[in-house]
Design an enzyme around this catalytic site. Structure first.
Site, PDB file in Angstrom:
ATOM      1  N   GLU A 193      40.383  48.531  36.674  1.00  0.00           N
ATOM      2  CA  GLU A 193      40.988  47.214  36.554  1.00  0.00           C
ATOM      3  C   GLU A 193      40.152  46.140  37.239  1.00  0.00           C
ATOM      4  O   GLU A 193      39.942  45.056  36.710  1.00  0.00           O
ATOM      5  CB  GLU A 193      42.370  47.302  37.209  1.00  0.00           C
ATOM      6  CG  GLU A 193      43.261  46.162  36.878  1.00  0.00           C
ATOM      7  CD  GLU A 193      44.680  46.436  37.334  1.00  0.00           C
ATOM      8  OE1 GLU A 193      44.971  47.558  37.774  1.00  0.00           O
ATOM      9  OE2 GLU A 193      45.478  45.505  37.235  1.00  0.00           O
ATOM     10  N   SER A 248      51.824  40.487  38.343  1.00  0.00           N
ATOM     11  CA  SER A 248      53.171  40.760  38.857  1.00  0.00           C
ATOM     12  C   SER A 248      53.114  40.772  40.370  1.00  0.00           C
ATOM     13  O   SER A 248      53.944  40.195  41.051  1.00  0.00           O
ATOM     14  CB  SER A 248      53.643  42.115  38.373  1.00  0.00           C
ATOM     15  OG  SER A 248      53.543  42.182  36.984  1.00  0.00           O
ATOM     16  N   SER A 292      46.515  40.825  43.995  1.00  0.00           N
ATOM     17  CA  SER A 292      45.403  41.555  44.592  1.00  0.00           C
ATOM     18  C   SER A 292      44.369  40.534  45.037  1.00  0.00           C
ATOM     19  O   SER A 292      44.079  39.596  44.300  1.00  0.00           O
ATOM     20  CB  SER A 292      44.757  42.490  43.571  1.00  0.00           C
ATOM     21  OG  SER A 292      45.399  43.726  43.582  1.00  0.00           O
ATOM     22  N   ARG A 308      38.709  45.379  47.639  1.00  0.00           N
ATOM     23  CA  ARG A 308      40.048  44.824  47.636  1.00  0.00           C
ATOM     24  C   ARG A 308      40.433  44.605  49.090  1.00  0.00           C
ATOM     25  O   ARG A 308      40.551  45.549  49.861  1.00  0.00           O
ATOM     26  CB  ARG A 308      41.018  45.794  46.975  1.00  0.00           C
ATOM     27  CG  ARG A 308      42.422  45.257  46.839  1.00  0.00           C
ATOM     28  CD  ARG A 308      43.300  46.265  46.116  1.00  0.00           C
ATOM     29  NE  ARG A 308      44.630  45.744  45.853  1.00  0.00           N
ATOM     30  CZ  ARG A 308      45.640  45.815  46.704  1.00  0.00           C
ATOM     31  NH1 ARG A 308      45.458  46.373  47.875  1.00  0.00           N
ATOM     32  NH2 ARG A 308      46.836  45.333  46.391  1.00  0.00           N
TER      33      ARG A 308
END
Lengths: 810, 540
Positions: B292, B346, B349, B361
């Protein structure tokens, strides 16, 4: 008062509990008559009132008779008198805002002796209630900045109350893990979660900075929660939340991925999107689930922000406070969880026992700034304070209900600054207590029962100590009830006053005794024993002198140990002493364990004595009577003969039959008159008496006096001793002797004299506390174990001897 | 040859055969490894190629047994079978000797009589993707550097446009599924003729509609026109539908017999994992799962590089603190690194990106777009993101939030807090009277402001912690959400005193899938390499 009671009764009959309250004047707003200074912190739901008041309570004073010139054999050595003493005490009371009017009325009725014109106020509600307060109390409301009050209060409790900060562990027993007080509390991060969140970095007493904040806080929880669940009260919302399942409202990682997202280290149960399911799933959600989800959302968010700020500013102590936390287990748990998650355990979420009072304490201190409160130390009064409550009723079922109760905190002014003993090897890792009863359930059970059993004896002695006072019996009964109640509370909530230890149990008893004006129940016993022992001093010294060196050393140690048997604090001994009046020094020697002792480093000690003399020995003494006179003084004499200076540290206030500073002064004087070695020691200042700064049978080396009060600030006790010496027409040397002691406290003297030996005597000081204490000089800890259970734990029998001589590892 | 199959497969295949041949121990085989035989081999059926090359022990028994029910007779046995027949053996005996059906022997004889050869007739098979010239190129490049990555070889080769349509990329998020579809505009007449009916209908369905079913929507305004992608010119379409409708989408794929066009779909997002099984069982489609965050970053760089219909893709706000003079300004990410990439789906990140491949991340929060929509649904009863945003645009959050001035009567000077700053989100809602009078619009607005401010504050902290001064906000939450974009721009500017710059994209929603699409060929190659030795399993 009558009006109050009447209105209370009337309201009780009408069952409108929300607004009504009957104030038990014995219990709350104590000493209101003499209240000097007020501060009030009105929060969203709770009001905290702080006042400074003087407490008149009785203290036992000793005063020497003028013995000069005559040999009055029958007369006692000194005279005991019970005096009124005025000490300062801080009172903090917390109650719900609903009671504020009732409470203000009550205060107005009771406030008689005050000259104060101003009340310091802080907190969000200060505006709202300003007029009410001004009208009711006729005091001018002086507003103080909320945040600076908070910080001030926080610094104050962190510095003055041991075991203030704790870590919360859900479902553990105990659920609170107290942190030992760090000598340096700065810098730290304070996250105050009120309606919003303020994150404050505190670098020193006066230097702090709001480095950030968030609008998502307690207000958001309450506001959104009320909208979502139609629940009006904050506590109800939390209760709802504790029942809910957040997974049914939140979108978890596994809802998106079908499992964990391992390459980012995200487990499936993590929340990916709070309330994410309510957007995508078309169904009704339960109120509890929504409340729980909301709580998680807010706690996590705050935890995350706190971590980011802690990381940015390189801080690892993060304290949480504010009404969102305020002892609520759910929020403490979620915050702890979130902090652990975001910092991977590097930062611990710390909570404060008196977190609710911080604002009030701070506001009060602001008002009292001219009194220079930092110059004093304050100690929590266990008798007058309500303890921390358990948060899991299933573990501790018998506790007070939260709402409707008044929560109190009282702190006594200790009239001296207390600092670490300079000889501690590592002050930050020093833990005075040997056993933490909060963690050791078996020991806790034993000691609580032990104290319960010993209570009757204490009560009867307390009554006996005041034969002339008619109300003694009644007060003793009250004391008994109060202490019993405390023990009961502690049995259910061992963490109520921080980590439970034998020391705190003993201290609580002393506080309770003082509360009911039994300042020194053992005074008569001490007096009798001192008188009695003094008569034998000469004989003991003589017999010691006749021995050769080796024998003498052993005899000295044995004498010291035998003397230590005479401890009224130990039930086994006090039973013997009550039943057998002939039990004396020699009998005690018989009772002692033969060598090898339970812990026996005597040979090492003798080897050391054969070497060069010590420069200066610091001697923490224990009991009065035989112990001090026939045990300690011969040893002191021997040390003086060797050329070692001796500092005798005795309790500042009475505790059990421990010798107090003032008693020891008289005793020293008397012995000096009998013995030339002691006399020259006193004259040459080779023998010095200092106060240990405590009124407890135990010893906490983190709190010893730095310096005693300035002459001008002398209060009660010490001043009185000085005056009585002066009035008694003593010679100049004695007056001078006292003056020095007034200026320099234990810590200063120890530093100046380059102390290289510390002797700690007695069960309370050497076994219950300091058993594992590491010092940076030689130390000798000796005690006779006068408790069969404890002896059993150590693997020995009653009257086993602990002789622990240690040299610092190089 | 029609370029229909992905080039990587071919590259892989040719290389594999080649390697095998080169390494064969039999000297006869090595001699046979000549250009001529290669070309000849390529012109026959692919499987036959294998068989002629892999004799005896090097034959792939697994392939043989699993892929083909009937055992196929190797060429040398065919010759021998003919010889045996001519030598007078009975057909049945011959069949037994070479272990095949009698009919096979008969057919073999028949074919020999007709064509004079023992080989099979040419079969239609799957059309070849590469031309003989490309095959030659691949072979040569492999000879030059036999350790070259398949992907490298593939990259060099895919100049010859070689992608099978339709081109899709899919990002299956927690709330929304984002789909990009590349509509080729340069289809030659020849191609059009060859084009399968299925493919045509899909293209027509997607390009002629703007809404699909009840919930699917094509964002026409985002369409990227005249784009060159993998050598083809065309338009890029952006389509989205709720993740809830995923099963209907899969069903549609089955109904349209999508698996006849593609066996594999490229997908990213959490749903790529969650729905993988459903895709396989329901529609017979494999999901090619792509990371992703990789997709996100490369997609972002891609949209920035292609520009938005002539305009730069990125924009920022000038004078964000001054609502009157606040202007939207386009800008280019010429030198994009380092940047803090805040992806608000939603959940949120936050990535610190130092280069295309070097990123991490930093953190994330669960308070994201899902929370906004979720809370709005609960508080106002709205149903869609658009509805919620529309309400929020009309509302006033100060009726809901407690401001600093509501508590302190003005600015809180001790801490430099303005009176207009929010002290407690939803703070007014603690009182019942206010709860009873509040409007839905105000609630929606407060929710939006709360979530946005929180994201902004976390992003800012991360930027400071990571020492990065450029923050790019992307993600579904910012779609048509001017309130939030402006608020974020303002917050970044205000709290950092102008140190931080907030950037936004026109295509907030879709950059991930573009990446998926662009990466198709490459990542596929990687996957094929992983399963070397089993590549035949990919042949339909």
């Amino acid at each position: 008062t009558r009006q109050m009671a009447a209105s209370g009764q009337m309201k009780r009959s009408s069952h409108s509990m929300d607004k009504s309250i009957i104030l038990p004047p014995d219990e709350i707003f104590r000493n209101l008559e003499n209240a000097k200074r007020f501060a009030i912190d009105i929060g969203g739901s709770l009001t905290k009132l702080a006042y400074y008041s003087t407490v008149q309570h009785k203290v036992a004073k000793v005063r020497s008779f003028d013995h000069t010139g005559k040999e009055a054999v029958d007369e006692p050595l000194y005279e005991i008198s019970v005096q009124e003493e005025v000490t300062a005490r801080l009172h903090f009371i917390k109650f719900e805002n609903a009671y504020i009017e009732t409470c203000l009325d009550f205060i107005k009725d009771h406030l008689v002796n005050t000259e104060t014109k101003v009340i310091k106020a802080t907190g969000g509600g200060a505006y709202k209630f300003k007029d009410l307060i001004e009208k009711k109390l006729q005091l001018k409301v002086d507003k103080e900045d909320e945040m600076s009050c908070l910080i001030k209060g926080c610094n104050f409790v962190l510095k003055n109350i041991p075991h203030e900060a704790f870590v919360y562990v859900k479902h553990a027993d105990p659920e609170f893990r107290f942190q030992t007080t760090q000598p340096d509390i700065f810098p730290y991060l304070l996250v105050n979660i009120g309606s919003g969140v303020s994150i404050v970095k505190v670098e020193s007493e006066d230097k702090f900075e709001r480095i950030g904040g968030s609008s998502i806080g307690g207000g958001t929880f309450w506001g959104l929660g009320a909208l979502l669940t139609n629940t009006k009260r904050f506590d109800e919302l939390l209760q709802l939340a504790s029942r809910g399942q957040h997974a049914s409202v939140d979108m978890l990682v596994k809802d998106i991925y079908g499992g964990g997202y391992s390459c980012l280290g995200l487990t499936g149960d993590l929340i990916a999107s709070s309330f994410g399911k309510s957007a995508t799933e078309d169904r009704e959600f339960s109120k509890a689930d929504m409340a729980k989800s909301l709580l998680h959302m807010i706690s996590n968010d705050i935890g995350q922000l706190a971590c980011l700020y802690a990381k940015l500013h390189n801080l690892n102590r993060v304290y949480f406070g504010g009404f969102f936390i305020r002892g609520h287990p759910v929020t403490m748990h979620t915050i702890t969880y979130s902090i652990n998650f975001f910092t991977k355990g590097e930062v611990q979420a710390l909570f404060l026992r008196h977190e609710g009072y911080l604002g009030a304490i701070g506001a009060f201190l602001k008002g009292a700034e001219e009194d220079n409160p930092n110059q004093y130390s304050w100690g929590e009064n266990y008798a007058g304070s309500s303890g921390l409550m358990s948060v899991s009723p299933e573990l501790y079922p018998m506790q007070r209900t939260r709402s409707g109760t008044f929560d109190m905190l009282e702190m006594d002014r200790l009239d001296r600054q207390l600092v670490n003993l300079p000889l501690l090897l590592d002050p930050s890792s020093y833990i005075p207590d040997t056993v933490d009863l909060t963690e050791d359930a078996m020991a806790r059970e034993y000691w609580l029962s032990c104290f319960e059993e010993a209570l009757d004896g204490v009560v009867s002695r307390a009554v006996a100590s005041q034969p002339d006072l008619t109300d003694a019996k009644e007060r003793a009964e009250k004391f008994s009830q109060k202490y019993q109640h405390k023990l009961k509370t502690l049995r259910q909530q061992p963490f109520a006053y921080g980590s439970l230890t034998v020391r705190s149990l003993l201290d609580t008893r002393e506080h309770c005794l003082n509360e009911f004006n039994f300042p020194d129940p053992y005074s008569k016993i001490k007096q009798r024993e001192n008188d009695w022992a003094l008569k034998f001093f000469h004989k003991v010294v003589k017999s010691l002198e006749s021995l050769n060196w080796e024998e003498r050393q052993f005899s000295l140690v044995k004498g010291l140990l035998a003397g230590n048997v005479f401890d009224w604090g130990a039930k086994a001994v006090s039973d013997i002493l009550v039943t057998d009046p002939d039990f004396g020094f020699e009998e005690a020697k018989q009772q002692l364990q033969e060598r090898p002792w339970l812990i026996d480093t005597y040979n090492k000690w003798i080897e050391r004595l054969k070497g060069p003399p010590h420069k200066c020995a610091l001697f923490f003494v224990d009991n009065s009577g035989i112990d001090i006179i026939l045990g300690v003084f011969p040893l002191v004499r021997e040390l003086l003969c060797r050329g070692t200076e001796v500092i005798l540290a005795s309790n500042s206030g009475p505790a059990l039959n421990d010798v107090t500073y003032s008693e020891l002064q008289i005793l020293t004087e008397r012995i000096a008159a009998m013995d030339s070695v002691i006399q020259s020691g006193v004259q040459k200042e080779q023998l010095i008496l200092v106060q240990s700064g405590s009124s407890s049978p135990c010893l906490d080396l983190r709190y010893v006096p730095e310096q005693n009060m300035q002459i001008s600030n002398l209060s009660g006790h010490v001043c009185y001793v000085l005056l009585c010496y002066l009035s008694a027409g003593h010679k100049n040397k004695n007056v001078f002797f006292i003056k020095i002691r007034l200026d320099k406290g234990l810590a200063t003297v120890v530093r100046e004299r380059h102390t290289d030996l510390v002797i700690i005597e007695g069960m309370g000081r050497a076994i219950h506390t300091n058993f594992y204490a590491a010092l940076c000089c030689e130390s000798l800890k000796l005690a006779v174990i006068k408790n069969s259970w404890l002896a059993d734990r150590f693997g020995g029998k009653i009257f086993s001897v602990v002789f622990k001589y240690e040299q610092p590892c190089k | 040859m029609e370029p229909t199959a992905p080039v990587a497969w071919e590259v892989q295949k040719i290389s594999t055969i080649f390697i095998r041949n080169r390494k064969a121990m039999d000297p006869r085989q090595r001699n046979a490894d000549s250009e001529d035989e290669w070309i000849q081999a390529k012109e026959t059926d692919r499987v036959t190629v294998l068989k002629t090359q892999d004799t005896k022990e090097t034959c792939l028994p697994t392939v043989k047994n699993t892929q083909r029910k009937m055992p196929r007779v190797p060429a040398h046995l065919r010759e021998r079978a003919l010889g045996m027949q001519q030598g007078g053996m009975r057909t049945a005996d011959v069949a037994r000797t070479i272990n095949c059906h009698v009919r096979t022997v008969r057919r073999l004889r028949q074919r020999y009589r007709e064509s004079g050869r023992t080989a099979d007739h040419p079969r239609s098979g799957r059309p070849r993707v590469t031309t003989p010239a490309q095959d030659r190129y691949i072979r040569i490049s492999h000879l030059r550097d036999s350790f070259a990555e398949i992907s490298t070889v593939c990259n060099v080769t895919y100049n010859f446009h070689i992608h099978s349509f339709p081109w899709f990329g899919m990002d299956i998020g927690g709330t929304l599924v984002k789909l990009v579809y590349f509509e080729p505009k340069d289809i030659t007449a020849e191609e059009e003729q060859e084009e399968v009916e299925n493919l045509k209908s899909i293209r027509k369905y997607l390009t002629s509609n703007t809404a699909y079913g009840k919930t699917g929507i094509r964002d026409v305004h985002l369409e990227l026109k005249n784009l060159t992608m993998c050598g083809r010119k065309g338009n890029l379409h952006f389509i989205r539908f709720p993740t809830q409708a995923m099963h209907r989408f899969i069903q549609m794929g089955r109904d349209k017999n999508f698996s006849s066009l593609h066996t594999t779909l490229c997908a990213t997002g959490g749903g790529a994992y969650k729905f993988e099984e459903d895709f396989r069982t329901m529609a017979d489609l494999q999901l090619q799962k792509l990371d992703e965050l990789d997709c996100l970053i490369q997609g972002l760089l891609y949209v920035d590089s292609v520009h938005f219909n002539g305009q730069p893709e990125c924009y920022f706000f000038e004078n964000p603190s001054d609502p009157q003079n606040c202007l939207k300004r386009p800008c280019c990410l010429d030198n994009p690194f380092p940047m803090l990439l805040v992806n608000i789906g939603s959940g949120v990140s936050i990535l610190a990106v130092h280069s295309k491949d070097n990123y991490k991340r930093v953190t994330g929060t669960s308070l994201g777009g899902g929370t906004f929509l979720g809370l709005c649904c609960l508080l106002t009863g709205c149903e869609t993101f658009e509805e919620a945003l529309e309400m929020a645009a009309k509302g006033d959050s100060t009726n809901v939030d407690k401001l600093v001035r509501d508590i302190y009567g003005g600015d809180y000077e001790r801490f430099g807090l303005q009176g207009s700053a929010v002290a407690s989100s939803f703070g007014h809602m603690m009182s019942k009277e206010k709860r009873d009078t509040i409007s839905k619009e105000d609630l929606a607005r407060a929710t939006l402001v709360t979530i946005t401010n929180n994201i902004g504050s976390i992003a800012r902290m991360c930027a400071v912690n990571e020492k990065i001064d450029r923050i790019v906000f992307v993600g579904n939450f910012l779609r048509i959400n001017m309130v939030s974009t402006k608020l974020l721009a303002y917050a970044m500017d205000f709290w950092s005193k102008g140190q931080l710059k907030a950037l936004f994209l026109e295509h907030e929603v879709c950059q991930k899938e573009i990446e998926v699409n662009a990466m198709c060929s490459k990542t596929k190659a990687v996957v094929v390499r992983v399963v070397t030795g089993y590549w035949l399993t990919f042949i339909p």
